[in-house]
Write a protein that holds these residues in place. Structure first.
Motif, PDB file in Angstrom:
ATOM      1  N   PHE A 344       0.831  -1.204   0.000  1.00 50.85           N
ATOM      2  CA  PHE A 344       0.000   0.000   0.000  1.00 50.85           C
ATOM      3  C   PHE A 344       0.865   1.254   0.000  1.00 50.85           C
ATOM      4  CE2 PHE A 344      -2.386   3.213   2.580  1.00 50.85           C
ATOM      5  CZ  PHE A 344      -3.274   3.584   1.570  1.00 50.85           C
ATOM      6  N   ALA A 345       1.973   1.241   0.743  1.00 55.47           N
ATOM      7  CA  ALA A 345       2.890   2.387   0.734  1.00 55.47           C
ATOM      8  C   ALA A 345       3.428   2.614  -0.671  1.00 55.47           C
ATOM      9  CB  ALA A 345       4.028   2.151   1.722  1.00 55.47           C
ATOM     10  N   GLN A 346       3.803   1.519  -1.343  1.00 58.21           N
ATOM     11  CA  GLN A 346       4.285   1.625  -2.722  1.00 58.21           C
ATOM     12  C   GLN A 346       3.181   2.151  -3.640  1.00 58.21           C
ATOM     13  OE1 GLN A 346       4.854  -1.949  -5.256  1.00 58.21           O
ATOM     14  NE2 GLN A 346       7.037  -1.453  -5.162  1.00 58.21           N
ATOM     15  N   TRP A 347       1.967   1.697  -3.441  1.00 59.40           N
ATOM     16  CA  TRP A 347       0.800   2.184  -4.189  1.00 59.40           C
ATOM     17  C   TRP A 347       0.693   3.706  -4.063  1.00 59.40           C
ATOM     18  CZ3 TRP A 347      -3.645   0.316  -6.853  1.00 59.40           C
ATOM     19  CH2 TRP A 347      -4.787   1.105  -6.785  1.00 59.40           C
ATOM     20  N   CYS A 348       0.872   4.200  -2.849  1.00 56.95           N
ATOM     21  CA  CYS A 348       0.774   5.649  -2.607  1.00 56.95           C
ATOM     22  C   CYS A 348       1.892   6.411  -3.303  1.00 56.95           C
ATOM     23  CB  CYS A 348       0.797   5.924  -1.107  1.00 56.95           C
ATOM     24  SG  CYS A 348      -0.668   5.319  -0.222  1.00 56.95           S
ATOM     25  N   VAL A 349       3.083   5.831  -3.366  1.00 50.04           N
ATOM     26  CA  VAL A 349       4.192   6.463  -4.089  1.00 50.04           C
ATOM     27  C   VAL A 349       3.864   6.567  -5.569  1.00 50.04           C
ATOM     28  CG1 VAL A 349       6.576   6.103  -4.863  1.00 50.04           C
ATOM     29  CG2 VAL A 349       6.005   5.863  -2.453  1.00 50.04           C
ATOM     30  N   MET A 350       3.301   5.504  -6.139  1.00 50.22           N
ATOM     31  CA  MET A 350       2.927   5.530  -7.554  1.00 50.22           C
ATOM     32  C   MET A 350       1.832   6.561  -7.818  1.00 50.22           C
ATOM     33  SD  MET A 350       5.023   3.388  -8.790  1.00 50.22           S
ATOM     34  CE  MET A 350       6.083   2.035  -8.234  1.00 50.22           C
ATOM     35  N   LYS A 351       0.891   6.657  -6.899  1.00 50.23           N
ATOM     36  CA  LYS A 351      -0.170   7.657  -7.041  1.00 50.23           C
ATOM     37  C   LYS A 351       0.421   9.071  -7.021  1.00 50.23           C
ATOM     38  CE  LYS A 351      -3.973   7.166  -4.595  1.00 50.23           C
ATOM     39  NZ  LYS A 351      -4.953   7.210  -3.457  1.00 50.23           N
ATOM     40  N   LEU A 352       1.401   9.295  -6.142  1.00 49.17           N
ATOM     41  CA  LEU A 352       2.057  10.600  -6.047  1.00 49.17           C
ATOM     42  C   LEU A 352       2.800  10.939  -7.333  1.00 49.17           C
ATOM     43  CD1 LEU A 352       2.867  13.032  -4.200  1.00 49.17           C
ATOM     44  CD2 LEU A 352       4.851  11.648  -3.497  1.00 49.17           C
ATOM     45  N   ALA A 353       3.533   9.965  -7.874  1.00 52.14           N
ATOM     46  CA  ALA A 353       4.269  10.191  -9.122  1.00 52.14           C
ATOM     47  C   ALA A 353       3.308  10.493 -10.270  1.00 52.14           C
ATOM     48  CB  ALA A 353       5.127   8.974  -9.450  1.00 52.14           C
ATOM     49  N   HIS A 354       2.197   9.782 -10.315  1.00 52.18           N
ATOM     50  CA  HIS A 354       1.186  10.027 -11.349  1.00 52.18           C
ATOM     51  C   HIS A 354       0.633  11.451 -11.246  1.00 52.18           C
ATOM     52  CE1 HIS A 354      -2.081   9.110 -14.140  1.00 52.18           C
ATOM     53  NE2 HIS A 354      -2.944   9.591 -13.250  1.00 52.18           N
ATOM     54  N   LYS A 355       0.425  11.905 -10.035  1.00 52.65           N
ATOM     55  CA  LYS A 355      -0.070  13.262  -9.804  1.00 52.65           C
ATOM     56  C   LYS A 355       0.883  14.299 -10.377  1.00 52.65           C
ATOM     57  CE  LYS A 355      -1.289  16.389  -5.987  1.00 52.65           C
ATOM     58  NZ  LYS A 355      -1.382  16.506  -4.500  1.00 52.65           N
ATOM     59  N   HIS A 356       2.172  13.991 -10.381  1.00 53.40           N
ATOM     60  CA  HIS A 356       3.183  14.921 -10.889  1.00 53.40           C
ATOM     61  C   HIS A 356       3.594  14.596 -12.331  1.00 53.40           C
ATOM     62  CE1 HIS A 356       3.888  17.251  -7.203  1.00 53.40           C
ATOM     63  NE2 HIS A 356       3.614  16.121  -6.563  1.00 53.40           N
ATOM     64  N   ASN A 357       2.769  13.817 -13.017  1.00 55.75           N
ATOM     65  CA  ASN A 357       2.909  13.558 -14.457  1.00 55.75           C
ATOM     66  C   ASN A 357       4.209  12.851 -14.834  1.00 55.75           C
ATOM     67  OD1 ASN A 357       0.415  14.943 -15.098  1.00 55.75           O
ATOM     68  ND2 ASN A 357       1.514  16.854 -14.694  1.00 55.75           N
ATOM     69  N   VAL A 358       4.708  12.022 -13.943  1.00 54.06           N
ATOM     70  CA  VAL A 358       5.888  11.219 -14.241  1.00 54.06           C
ATOM     71  C   VAL A 358       5.427   9.836 -14.706  1.00 54.06           C
ATOM     72  CG1 VAL A 358       7.939  10.110 -13.283  1.00 54.06           C
ATOM     73  CG2 VAL A 358       7.384  12.471 -12.658  1.00 54.06           C
ATOM     74  N   LYS A 359       5.910   9.401 -15.869  1.00 54.63           N
ATOM     75  CA  LYS A 359       5.461   8.132 -16.447  1.00 54.63           C
ATOM     76  C   LYS A 359       6.479   7.006 -16.323  1.00 54.63           C
ATOM     77  CE  LYS A 359       3.096   8.256 -20.331  1.00 54.63           C
ATOM     78  NZ  LYS A 359       2.682   8.546 -21.731  1.00 54.63           N
ATOM     79  N   VAL A 360       7.714   7.330 -15.922  1.00 53.63           N
ATOM     80  CA  VAL A 360       8.753   6.315 -15.748  1.00 53.63           C
ATOM     81  C   VAL A 360       9.438   6.536 -14.402  1.00 53.63           C
ATOM     82  CG1 VAL A 360      10.931   5.367 -16.603  1.00 53.63           C
ATOM     83  CG2 VAL A 360       9.174   6.080 -18.223  1.00 53.63           C
ATOM     84  N   LEU A 361       9.569   5.470 -13.623  1.00 60.35           N
ATOM     85  CA  LEU A 361      10.252   5.543 -12.338  1.00 60.35           C
ATOM     86  C   LEU A 361      11.353   4.494 -12.268  1.00 60.35           C
ATOM     87  CD1 LEU A 361       7.397   5.922  -9.668  1.00 60.35           C
ATOM     88  CD2 LEU A 361       9.036   7.665 -10.383  1.00 60.35           C
ATOM     89  N   LEU A 362      12.531   4.893 -11.792  1.00 64.58           N
ATOM     90  CA  LEU A 362      13.579   3.943 -11.451  1.00 64.58           C
ATOM     91  C   LEU A 362      13.332   3.450 -10.030  1.00 64.58           C
ATOM     92  CD1 LEU A 362      16.749   5.844 -12.786  1.00 64.58           C
ATOM     93  CD2 LEU A 362      15.289   4.223 -14.002  1.00 64.58           C
ATOM     94  N   ASP A 363      13.657   2.196  -9.780  1.00 62.26           N
ATOM     95  CA  ASP A 363      13.441   1.634  -8.453  1.00 62.26           C
ATOM     96  C   ASP A 363      14.523   0.603  -8.154  1.00 62.26           C
ATOM     97  OD1 ASP A 363      12.218   1.311  -6.010  1.00 62.26           O
ATOM     98  OD2 ASP A 363      10.717  -0.106  -6.718  1.00 62.26           O
ATOM     99  N   GLY A 364      14.742   0.348  -6.871  1.00 63.76           N
ATOM    100  CA  GLY A 364      15.837  -0.522  -6.444  1.00 63.76           C
ATOM    101  C   GLY A 364      15.451  -1.968  -6.227  1.00 63.76           C
TER     102      GLY A 364
END
Length: 616
Positions: A344-364
């Motif tokens: 769910f925390a990861q879900w919220c991060v993705m929602k935040l990135a979507h809000k800021h119009n970012v379509k690609v995320l790097l992750d570890g």
């Protein structure tokens, strides 16, 4: 990143309904192809070549091969130049077109040339065959069902449920492994009986004429390679590979950001971005979860990285109200149960990135499984040192472990590894407060392969290999479903196959050393990491205050109504008296049963959504 769907008969209406269910995976464009024996659909998330030229299916110049594809081939530019030398001509700037001509040139062997994440289908209009393939480690999902001559495949399970001509049933062994071992998505079986996942590093061929289906493995992590150089040389080599993996994953025609937890893996990615110049650093955004509770808050580490790299950081603090609001949608999008609310925390991060119009995320993702990021991995190192009679190193590692970790995970793991099979089952049952029904355990204990895979004595490299094959897939499934729910492509530098194969060639001491996890990563990144990150030993990783959320009156009420419903009592999975006792004592702060209570709640919500039809 996209959504694909196909089946071996012609039905435009059904195809369009199935495609609509994948719209979140590909909101930018769509395409389809039908003939008398095949229906293919594609929903596109435009990342490379944003023009309509990238619409799929992509068709080769002879109109023999039709491609629908989900993922990215990061080395597509280099492969394109190589294919041009063979006379292939390209009409787009997409990586999709590279796949179809690579398959045309090299056949199945093209898979070994791809550096990327992918799940795709090539329809051969001449031989009337479907060729489906999945990337080495299973970053991108691919599900299928073959029943009564009907073959269906999709990026997600829900379209298959829509199309299938029979009612789905829950897979009992999958549920058993989930409840007792917190282990899932490790085999071709899903939580839905008769719906399968094409395993990582495998391909499938379906003959449309005789309806023959065959599956073969095309990749496995090589364990026979041995690094002969020094630690310093290995560290330099890793640094070069890691930086190049990031470089390839920066190929995009849309804005790129990153997840940042403040841990070593994500911080290493962010700190390396400075090496690629102002084109990326001036507009780069990171996205993080923070909390008011200092025991689970990582903002001091996150801010240290942001200040060090001079990047913009965006933060979100999930609340119990957010969980109540989103839990049905989250479980629906995940399609299968999951082990905790870090998802769910990861879900919220993705929602935040979507809000800021970012379509690609790097992750570890993948760093822990490759480099021994969890304290319990020291159990394998300790036993390895004993087996080799390296007594001085054995005691040195124990001393280092006790200095850096308060938990006794490694020592408890040694005990678990040495227990007979039946005692391992009893131990896991008691760990979850014996709320799992004894008859349910007896019924399926012999059918589960989990203890033999994950709790057997072996060396560190083999233990890491097992985690990569049987544990990592569940994390990749969860990240794919979360990111694609918000039309975001998640890219994972640690899972560049060159890095994976190199790390598996190294001795154990290069990964775990003097009580330090991820030794080679830390030392190779020492010059670019903030000192606070370099010295950090505590690992959290998207924690949430779920323990307290369950005690919240509102969410606690939702959980209570769900897990103690009349339907849940009839399933035969739980000792209901014990479950009620554990739930009450957790609410009274007399024990912490967070994980098992969440798993029962998640499983029951999943039943309500997909089988009981009591939640829409």
């Amino acid at each position: 990143m996209c959504g694909i769907i196909g089946f071996n008969w012609k039905d435009k209406t059904v195809l369009q309904k199935a495609m609509a269910m994948l719209s979140h995976r590909g909101p930018d464009d769509e395409g389809f192809y039908l003939n008398d024996i095949i229906s293919l659909g594609h929903k596109r998330l435009s990342i490379i070549d944003l023009t309509s030229a990238g619409r799929q299916p992509i068709i080769d110049d002879e109109e023999r091969f039709y491609l629908i594809y989900n993922g990215e081939i990061y080395n597509y530019i280099e492969l394109k130049e190589e294919l041009k030398k063979y006379g292939h001509r390209f009409t787009t700037d997409t990586d999709s077109e590279v796949i179809i001509y690579a398959y045309k040139q090299w056949g199945v062997e093209c898979l070994k040339r791809f550096n990327g994440m992918f799940a795709f289908c090539v329809y051969d209009n001449l031989e009337k065959k479907l060729f489906l393939a999945r990337d080495r480690f299973g970053v991108k999902p691919l599900y299928y069902q073959f029943s009564n001559g009907k073959f269906i495949f999709s990026s997600e399970i829900k379209p298959i449920l829509l199309i299938a001509d029979r009612q789905a049933k829950p897979h009992e062994i999958a549920i058993f492994d989930y409840l007792l071992y917190n282990f899932y998505n490790y085999s071709e079986n899903t939580f839905f009986e008769g719906i399968f996942s094409l395993l990582p590093g495998h391909y499938l061929v379906f003959n449309l004429k005789n309806k023959n289906l065959s599956i073969k493995r095309w990749y496995d992590i090589p364990l026979d390679r041995v690094w002969a150089g020094s630690f310093e040389d290995a560290s330099d080599h890793f640094k070069g590979l890691f930086r190049d993996a990031i470089r390839l994953r920066l190929r995009s025609d849309v804005e790129i950001g990153t997840c940042l937890s403040g841990g070593l893996d994500s911080s290493s990615i962010v700190c390396n971005l400075n090496e690629f110049g102002p084109r990326f650093t001036e507009r780069f955004k990171s996205f993080s979860v923070i909390f008011d509770d200092p025991s689970i808050d990582e903002s001091p580490y996150i801010n240290e990285v942001l200040h060090h790299c001079n990047f913009d950081g965006y933060f979100i603090t999930p609340t119990v109200d957010d969980l109540i609001k989103d839990v049905v949608k989250l479980i629906t999008r995940q399609e299968e149960p999951f082990g905790g609310t870090s998802i769910f925390a990861q879900w919220c991060v993705m929602k935040l990135a979507h809000k800021h119009n970012v379509k690609v995320l790097l992750d570890g993702q993948g760093g822990d499984e490759l480099l021994g990021g969890y304290p319990f991995f020291f159990a394998y190192l300790f036993l390895e040192k004993l087996k080799k009679l390296e007594i001085v190193r054995f005691f040195s590692e124990i001393w280092g472990y006790k200095k850096n970790f308060r938990e006794h995970d490694a020592f408890l793991m040694i005990i678990l590894l040495m227990l007979p099979h039946s005692f391992k089952i009893k131990t896991m049952s008691r760990y979850f407060y014996s709320i799992i029904d004894r008859n349910f355990i007896k019924r399926y204990a012999k059918d589960s392969i989990y203890p033999s895979l994950m709790y057997s004595i072996t060396d560190l490299n083999k233990a890491l290999y097992n985690r990569m094959r049987f544990s990592l897939p569940q994390l990749l499934r969860e990240e794919d479903k979360n990111s694609m729910s918000f039309s975001i492509e998640a890219r994972l530098p640690f899972l560049d196959y060159r890095i994976v194969e190199f790390l598996f060639s190294l001795p154990s001491d290069f990964k775990l050393h003097n009580g330090i996890t991820k030794h080679i990563l830390k030392e190779s990144m020492k010059e670019i990491l903030p000192e606070k990150i370099y010295r950090r030993t505590l690992k959290l990783g998207f924690p949430t205050p779920l323990e307290e959320w369950i005690r919240d009156k509102r969410f606690g009420s939702v959980m209570e109504d769900t897990i103690f419903s009349s339907v849940s009592q009839k399933r035969g999975y739980y000792n209901m008296e014990r479950l009620k006792e554990v739930f009450t004592r957790h609410r009274q702060r007399k024990l912490d049963a967070t994980q098992i209570l969440w798993k029962v709640f998640n499983l029951e919500m999943w039943f309500k959504i997909f089988f009981d039809n009591t939640i829409k």
